[in-house]
Design a protein around this motif. Sequence first.
Motif, PDB file in Angstrom:
ATOM      1  N   TYR A 725      10.058 -19.610  63.166  1.00  0.00           N
ATOM      2  CA  TYR A 725      10.573 -20.922  62.785  1.00  0.00           C
ATOM      3  C   TYR A 725       9.509 -21.964  63.130  1.00  0.00           C
ATOM      4  O   TYR A 725       8.841 -21.862  64.167  1.00  0.00           O
ATOM      5  CB  TYR A 725      11.852 -21.243  63.553  1.00  0.00           C
ATOM      6  CG  TYR A 725      13.080 -20.471  63.125  1.00  0.00           C
ATOM      7  CD1 TYR A 725      14.175 -21.129  62.575  1.00  0.00           C
ATOM      8  CD2 TYR A 725      13.161 -19.090  63.284  1.00  0.00           C
ATOM      9  CE1 TYR A 725      15.316 -20.439  62.193  1.00  0.00           C
ATOM     10  CE2 TYR A 725      14.284 -18.380  62.901  1.00  0.00           C
ATOM     11  CZ  TYR A 725      15.368 -19.060  62.359  1.00  0.00           C
ATOM     12  OH  TYR A 725      16.487 -18.365  61.979  1.00  0.00           O
ATOM     13  N   ALA A 726       9.363 -22.971  62.285  1.00  0.00           N
ATOM     14  CA  ALA A 726       8.352 -24.003  62.549  1.00  0.00           C
ATOM     15  C   ALA A 726       8.716 -25.277  61.799  1.00  0.00           C
ATOM     16  O   ALA A 726       9.628 -25.316  60.972  1.00  0.00           O
ATOM     17  CB  ALA A 726       6.964 -23.509  62.117  1.00  0.00           C
ATOM     18  N   ASP A 727       7.963 -26.337  62.130  1.00  0.00           N
ATOM     19  CA  ASP A 727       7.957 -27.585  61.360  1.00  0.00           C
ATOM     20  C   ASP A 727       9.303 -28.301  61.365  1.00  0.00           C
ATOM     21  O   ASP A 727       9.760 -28.821  60.333  1.00  0.00           O
ATOM     22  CB  ASP A 727       7.523 -27.339  59.904  1.00  0.00           C
ATOM     23  CG  ASP A 727       6.219 -26.569  59.804  1.00  0.00           C
ATOM     24  OD1 ASP A 727       5.333 -26.823  60.626  1.00  0.00           O
ATOM     25  OD2 ASP A 727       6.113 -25.704  58.906  1.00  0.00           O
ATOM     26  N   LEU A 728       9.945 -28.358  62.523  1.00  0.00           N
ATOM     27  CA  LEU A 728      11.214 -29.068  62.602  1.00  0.00           C
ATOM     28  C   LEU A 728      10.992 -30.567  62.425  1.00  0.00           C
ATOM     29  O   LEU A 728      10.143 -31.162  63.088  1.00  0.00           O
ATOM     30  CB  LEU A 728      11.883 -28.808  63.949  1.00  0.00           C
ATOM     31  CG  LEU A 728      13.225 -29.520  64.200  1.00  0.00           C
ATOM     32  CD1 LEU A 728      14.287 -29.034  63.222  1.00  0.00           C
ATOM     33  CD2 LEU A 728      13.673 -29.296  65.644  1.00  0.00           C
ATOM     34  N   THR A 730      13.334 -34.340  61.724  1.00  0.00           N
ATOM     35  CA  THR A 730      14.655 -34.965  61.661  1.00  0.00           C
ATOM     36  C   THR A 730      14.516 -36.403  61.201  1.00  0.00           C
ATOM     37  O   THR A 730      13.492 -37.058  61.441  1.00  0.00           O
ATOM     38  CB  THR A 730      15.348 -34.955  63.037  1.00  0.00           C
ATOM     39  OG1 THR A 730      14.559 -35.714  63.964  1.00  0.00           O
ATOM     40  CG2 THR A 730      15.507 -33.538  63.560  1.00  0.00           C
ATOM     41  N   SER A 740      15.014 -30.623  58.601  1.00  0.00           N
ATOM     42  CA  SER A 740      14.280 -29.627  57.824  1.00  0.00           C
ATOM     43  C   SER A 740      13.414 -28.796  58.764  1.00  0.00           C
ATOM     44  O   SER A 740      12.976 -29.275  59.816  1.00  0.00           O
ATOM     45  CB  SER A 740      13.420 -30.280  56.743  1.00  0.00           C
ATOM     46  OG  SER A 740      12.429 -31.104  57.326  1.00  0.00           O
ATOM     47  N   PHE A 741      13.169 -27.548  58.371  1.00  0.00           N
ATOM     48  CA  PHE A 741      12.244 -26.677  59.091  1.00  0.00           C
ATOM     49  C   PHE A 741      11.906 -25.517  58.164  1.00  0.00           C
ATOM     50  O   PHE A 741      12.501 -25.356  57.082  1.00  0.00           O
ATOM     51  CB  PHE A 741      12.836 -26.170  60.421  1.00  0.00           C
ATOM     52  CG  PHE A 741      14.189 -25.514  60.320  1.00  0.00           C
ATOM     53  CD1 PHE A 741      14.320 -24.147  60.069  1.00  0.00           C
ATOM     54  CD2 PHE A 741      15.350 -26.266  60.485  1.00  0.00           C
ATOM     55  CE1 PHE A 741      15.555 -23.552  59.993  1.00  0.00           C
ATOM     56  CE2 PHE A 741      16.603 -25.671  60.398  1.00  0.00           C
ATOM     57  CZ  PHE A 741      16.708 -24.318  60.150  1.00  0.00           C
ATOM     58  N   THR A 742      10.943 -24.733  58.569  1.00  0.00           N
ATOM     59  CA  THR A 742      10.546 -23.579  57.760  1.00  0.00           C
ATOM     60  C   THR A 742      10.861 -22.295  58.511  1.00  0.00           C
ATOM     61  O   THR A 742      10.840 -22.248  59.748  1.00  0.00           O
ATOM     62  CB  THR A 742       9.048 -23.613  57.422  1.00  0.00           C
ATOM     63  OG1 THR A 742       8.293 -23.610  58.638  1.00  0.00           O
ATOM     64  CG2 THR A 742       8.709 -24.849  56.603  1.00  0.00           C
ATOM     65  N   GLY A 788      11.148 -23.341  53.069  1.00  0.00           N
ATOM     66  CA  GLY A 788      11.614 -24.538  53.740  1.00  0.00           C
ATOM     67  C   GLY A 788      13.111 -24.703  53.572  1.00  0.00           C
ATOM     68  O   GLY A 788      13.666 -24.484  52.486  1.00  0.00           O
ATOM     69  N   LEU A 828      13.734 -23.849  67.765  1.00  0.00           N
ATOM     70  CA  LEU A 828      13.168 -25.192  67.601  1.00  0.00           C
ATOM     71  C   LEU A 828      14.148 -26.204  68.187  1.00  0.00           C
ATOM     72  O   LEU A 828      15.365 -26.054  68.071  1.00  0.00           O
ATOM     73  CB  LEU A 828      12.936 -25.515  66.124  1.00  0.00           C
ATOM     74  CG  LEU A 828      12.006 -24.587  65.328  1.00  0.00           C
ATOM     75  CD1 LEU A 828      12.063 -24.941  63.854  1.00  0.00           C
ATOM     76  CD2 LEU A 828      10.579 -24.669  65.856  1.00  0.00           C
TER      77      LEU A 828
END
Length: 964
Positions: A725-728, A730, A740-742, A788, A828
Motif C-alpha cells: 500500500y502506498a501514496d495515501l 486525504t 486515495s491510495f494505491t 489507485g 497507511l
Amino acid sequence: MTAKTPPAPPFRDPHLPFAKRIDDLLARLTLDEKVSFLHQFAPAVQRLGIAAFRTGQEALHGVAWMGPATVFPQAVGLGATWNTDLVRRVGEAVSKEVRAMRARDDRVGLNVWAPTVNLLRHPLWGRNEEGYSEDPKLTSAIATAYTRGLRGDHPVYWRTAPVLKHWLAHNNETDRATASSSVRPRVLHEYDLRAFKETVEAGAVAGVMPAYNLVNGRPNHVSPYLREQLRTWTGKKLLVCSDAGAPSNLVDHEHYFATHEEATAAALLAGVDSFTDHGTDGSVIVARIQGALAQGLLTEADVDTAVRRQLSVRFRLGEFDPHGGPDGGPHGSPDSDPHPSPAESTEFAAFDTPAHRALAQEAAEQAVVLLKNDGDLLPLAPDARIAVVGLLADECKLDWYSGTLLHRSTPLEGLYERFGAERVEFAEGVDRVRLRLADGTFLHVPTAPEAADEVRGEEGALDPALLAGRTDLPPLTTDRTGTEFALVDWGEDVLTLRAPDGRYLSVAEDGFVRAAADQPGGWVVQETFRLEPHENGHLLRHLGTGRHVSVAADGVKVAAENASIFELIIVERGTDAVARVAAAADAVLVVAGNDPHINGRETEDRTTLALPPHQERLLRAARAANPHTVLALVSSYPYAVDVARLPAVLWTAHGGQAAGTALARVLAGDVSPAGRLPQTWYAADTDLPDLLDYDVLGARQTYLYFEGTPLFPFGHGLSYASFSYADLATEVANGSLRVSFTVANTGDVTADEVAQLYTRAVEPSSVRPRRELLAHRRVTLRPGERTGLAFEVPLSAFEFWDVARGGRRLEAGAYDVLAGASSEDIRLRATVVLDGEPAAPRPAAEHGLAAADFDEQSGIAIVDRSRTEGDAVTPGGDGPGELVYRDCDFGAGVTEVTVRVSGTGTLELSLDGGPPLAALTLAEPTPDPYTYTSLTAGVVAEGVHDVRIALRGPLRLAHVGFSG
C-alpha cells in the motif's frame, strides 16, 4: 352489432401513476375485503378479478422451501466475500429463479423475505449464518447489493420485493419471544438501526419484518421506532410483515396485552401491515381486526393505511397490469413491466442455468478465508498424496433457509476431481458402533433397496423432507448380527446414527425408528439422539420427541415407557482411522465444523466457541500422525481453536452446491483466497459478554470496542500473493472526506485484495470505537499490477449519537484515517482535523435528564415508559443499579430534584462520586408500571458535575428534573 368491451377500471390502466391506481382500487374494495388483505394469505377478490396474494418467500441465499433451486453460500459466507458486485449478481440470479419458479408453481411468492441485516454482535447466536457481519457499514453494503439484485434495475417495476429481517436488536434464540434487548440510545442509533437505515435509504427495499423479541421492554411488533425511524427514511410506502406467530405472541407468550383485539390493533397502529399468523388460515386475524373495529380500537382509515402499503408493493410487482397476474405486464414502453407472462418471455428459462451454476461456484470460491498459512504447505503440491478426514469432509450441508440441491459438491469430491481419486485417501473419523440388547441381539436396519430412488424429485435431487417423514420404510428390528452404525458426536451430548447406506436414523409421526433421512433437518430435528448411562448400559433418548427408544414386537420405536437398555459396542474408533490415513499422506486436510441443524440454529443458541470434543480429538489425531495438517473449518459461525501447532487454517461458511469444488480449487492454488472475516473470532469463551447483553459499547463487544486480543480480527484474511500500500492522500471538502491510495500486487500470482478504510477519533470526549470501517473495495490484480483506489466518505460517517443533546453530532478534532488489509493490519495512516461542534455540558437545570440517556450504567435495564412510546430504566438484576450522567450543568444553582418514577423502591442521587445528596423512596407501589408519580427532595448544586443515581428495588425511573 357487436357489444363494446367495457373499459378497464383505472386501477388496471398502466399509464396512470401508481398512487391514482391504488386510490381507485382501494375505493372499490369493501371493508371486509380490505380486512382480509391484512393476513399473510390475502384471498382473491373474484368480482374485481384480483388474484390471491401472499407475503413471504424465503430467499436468503437462494429460493428456499420450494424444491430444487440454485443454492449459494450462506449469508455469512456472502458477507465474507466483501464483494458487493458479486452479491448483487447473486441477488439478481435468485430473483430470476423466483420468477421462473413462480411460472411453474403459484405458491412461490414475489414478496421475498430477505436479506437478514441483524448484526452479528455475538458469535454464539444460533442464527449467525443468516447475517452478513458484525459491522453495520459492511452489513448495509452487502444487504444493499443483495436487495438491488432482488429488486432488478427497472426504474418502475420490481422483479421481486425484498423485506429486511429482523427489526430490531435481535441476536438471541434463547427465550427469543419473551427476552428484551436493553439498547441504550447510542447503541440504537450508532449500531442496530444503522444497518437497516443505510440499506433502506439505498432504495431497493420493499419492507421490513419485526423480530420476535422485545426492545427496551416493548415488543418489536408494537415498536414506535417503526413510525419514528423506519417510516421517516424513505416515506411511508414500506411494507411491514409480521414474523410468523408473533401477533399472537403479544398475548400468549409476552402477556403484553390482555386481549388479541387490543394486541392486533396496537400492532396495526404501530405500523404492521401484514399479519403472519395461523398459517394459511386468515380467519383468526380477520376476526381479531373486526373485533378491534367493533370496539373502536381501530378505524377503517387505519385499515386503509395498511392495505395501501400492501397494494403499493403489488402494483410495483406488475400484478394489476394487462397480460397479467403477478407474473405479467405490458410491453413496448420504457415504463412497462419488464417481467411478462411465462409464455411471452425467455426469462423464465433462467433456472439452473450454466451462468447460475458458475455464479454459485464463484461465490463459494470468493467466500473462502485463509486464516493462517505458515511455510509452504498451501497451496498443495500438484503431486501431493492427500488424506482428507473429518465429519464434514464428504458433506454438503444445507440449512433451514436452503433450497433443495440440484447439484452437490463435497470437499472430498472436489479433491477427487482436482487431484485424482488415486492421490486422495479418506477417513470420515466417525466411531463405528453396534447397539446390543441384554438378550444378545443387536439393532438392525432392514433392507430397503429402492428407498432413495422413490423419493428423487426434479433433476434427480434427493428431498430430505420426504425422506425424513416417510412411513413406508420398514422400522428397525433386532437380529443376531446387527447393523454397524456410524455414530457422529456433535457435542452437547447430541449424536446422530447413520446406516451403512448413508441414511440417518429418524423418527416419523408414527413413532417408529427408521433409517430414512438423507440429512438431519426440519424445524424439529428428528435425527438426533442422546446416549444416557443406565445400569450396565445406556438408554437411547430421541431428542425430537424426548422419548426413549424401545424395542417392541412390531419394531423399534420411541415410547414413554419400556425403554430398552443398550450396550455400546465400538467396532472402530474414528481417531484410529484418521491416524492411519494421515500417517501415509504428504498432507492432511481436516474438515471440521457444524451441521446447520444441530447445536446452533434458529431456536437454539450455541453454548461455547469450542469445537465439539469428538472433532477436537480427530484434529489432534491427524496432527499427531502428520505435522503437515491443514484445518478447514466449514461452519456457520466462528470457533475458538488452538491454531498454534497448525501450519494452515481456512474457514468458509457452508458454501452451497459448489462448496467442495470451490474449497479444492483454493487448496490447489487455482484460486488465491481473498475472503475476509466479517466478524471477530475470539480466542476463548471468557472473551464474550453474556449473550443477552446488547450494550456493545458498555460491554466492549465486536471489533469496534473489544480491548482484548482476538484469535483472528475483523477483516482478516490472507492470500497466496502479497500486496503493498502506498501514496495515501486525504482531502476534506464539500462535506466529504476524500481518501486515495494505491495497492500493488507484489506476489507472483493473480489475486484479489480487499482494501479496507477505517477511522478512529484521536481524543474523543466520550467512548468511541477503536476502529470503525468507513469503506472497502475488493480488487483483482495481476503480478506487479498497481491500482489507485479513491473513496469519498460523507462527514456524517464521523458523527456519533450525543445523549447530552439527543441527536447526532460531529465532534471537532483529529481523526486517524487508516488503510490496510484488516482492522488490525493497517498499512497507511494519516490524521485529518475536522470542524464540528465541541462537546457541551448537559443543560440539566434547563431540561433535566431523560433516564435512558445515561453515559454509563451498571446493573441497569432499559424498559418501556409506556406501551406506546418512551423509555425508562430499572435495576436489571437482584441487586441495585447505577447510572452516570457526565458533565451536567446546573448553572447558577438548583435547590430541588424531582423524579418521575413507578413501582416501588429507593433512588439515591450524588455528585462526582461523593455521598448521597438526596434519597427518595416510593414506599407504596403504583397501580402498574406505567403509572408514574413525582417525588421531590432538596438538593444544592451549581456548576458542572457528574450525576450518579443508584436505584434499589423494582423502581422505574423515567426522568430527573431540577429546579431552583
